[in-house]
Write a protein that holds these residues in place. Structure first.
Motif: not given
Ligand code: 13P
Ligand code: SF4
Length: 333
Positions: A19-25, A57-69, A287-292
């Motif tokens: 849900r958050l992925r869609r809401e946040r693009n 290349a992504t046109d998303a507004d938010v990248i949630a990176f599941c990897g390392v820093r 992280s998707l909910r708070d953008l932190e």
């Protein structure tokens, strides 16, 4: 740090993340070393080169990176206008830690006639001090484009650098960093395993020390190892890299027997990356909910680190990644 402050009990995390992925693009990028449930909910799963290309290349507004820093930092360097979140900001890397920027600067200054070819597993500061970034997928292609007479510093992974030097005959000055995960494989235990499965090919990541690589039938990045595992006619395959990649192998070839190479105690648990393991479904949700926690970077540093990264992406253009195995896992509403 970054621990959930509320109870998430009873929450359907997969549905909430979707849900958050869609809401946040938002786009969720996942590395092969992430836990299976994180790989499965990622939009794309790939190696470091694949993920850099996706981040650019992504046109998303938010990248949630599941990897390392360093991976999330790379995404921010390439896509500065996007919000980049890393579920756990403590997800570092022993290679990055081994190479403090001030020491790397001094090393460079001591060798002014060398260019610096730097593994992507490094801080933004070290990237900014480098000439060209490489990943394990792109390093050989890039090295082949550098004149043979050009002197080279390679850091921070001495095993990847040593393997490249042996394979290409290039004499490079190596920074003495190691990956604590690949360093943990035991040659003795690997030989015992090979004796039990004499027909099984050994696939190894070049972050492994030479005494492990010496027993490998295929050496390559996570995407190269995955590709070999799926196309090999062998039914049993020994995998000498972080064992979470076996999730993709088992999904694509459930009839095959994939065995993680063991550590010194004969148990491969010690070869799980403790940094990658810090990311969890709960922290991804938060992280998707708070953008932190959010990757922020000084603009001058970002611009300086971008140059050697863009050189890599240009020079590696011909290198075909094997990523993109991910896809939205939840049905479109
Ligand atoms: P690749 O996925 O690029 O092979 O890198 C492996 C690794 O150790 C990432 O930290
Ligand atoms: Fe760093 Fe090794 Fe973990 Fe990759 S597997 S993030 S190189 S410590």
């Amino acid at each position: 740090m970054n621990a959930p402050t509320i109870s998430l009990k009873g929450l359907d995390l997969r549905a909430e993340i979707d849900r958050l992925r869609r809401e946040r693009n938002a786009v969720i990028l996942g590395h092969y070393y992430q836990a299976p449930e994180i790989q499965d909910i990622s939009d794309f799963v790939g190696d470091s080169l694949d993920l850099s290309r996706k981040a650019q290349a992504t046109d998303a507004d938010v990248i949630a990176f599941c990897g390392v820093r360093f991976m999330a930092e790379t995404a921010k360097i390439l896509s500065p206008d996007k919000i980049v979140v890393l579920p756990d900001m403590d997800a570092g890397c022993s290679l990055e830690d081994s190479c403090p920027p001030d020491q790397f600067r001094a090393f460079r200054e001591a060798h002014p006639d060398h260019i610096a070819l730097t593994y992507i597993n490094s801080s933004a500061e070290v990237k900014a001090l480098s000439d060209i970034i490489v990943t394990s997928s792109s390093a050989e292609t890039i090295l082949a484009q550098i004149p043979r007479e050009q002197k080279i510093i390679f850091g921070p992974d001495k095993h990847l650098g040593g393997w490249l030097a042996r394979k290409t005959g290039r004499d490079m000055l190596l920074w003495p960093g190691v990956c604590i995960v690949h360093e943990a494989f035991s040659e003795t235990e690997l030989l015992k395993l090979k004796a039990q499965h004499p027909l099984a090919p050994v696939l190894a990541h070049p972050e492994c020390p030479a005494h492990i690589l010496d027993h490998a039938d295929e050496i390559g990045s996570t995407s190269a190892i995955l590709s070999y595992a799926l196309t090999s006619p062998s039914e049993t395959i020994i995998v000498a890299t972080e064992p979470h990649i076996i999730h993709q192998m088992e999904k694509a070839a459930p009839h095959k027997n994939f065995i993680g190479a063991p550590g010194a105690d004969g148990n491969c648990n010690c070869n799980m990356c403790p940094y990658m393991a810090l990311n969890t479904m709960e922290k991804l949700y938060l992280s998707l909910r708070d953008l932190e926690p959010r990757i922020e970077m000084d603009e001058a540093l970002r611009v300086a680190a971008r140059k050697p990264l863009e050189r890599m992406l240009d020079m590696a253009a011909a290198t075909v990644g094997k990523g993109d195995v991910g896809r939205p896992i939840l049905a479109e509403a």
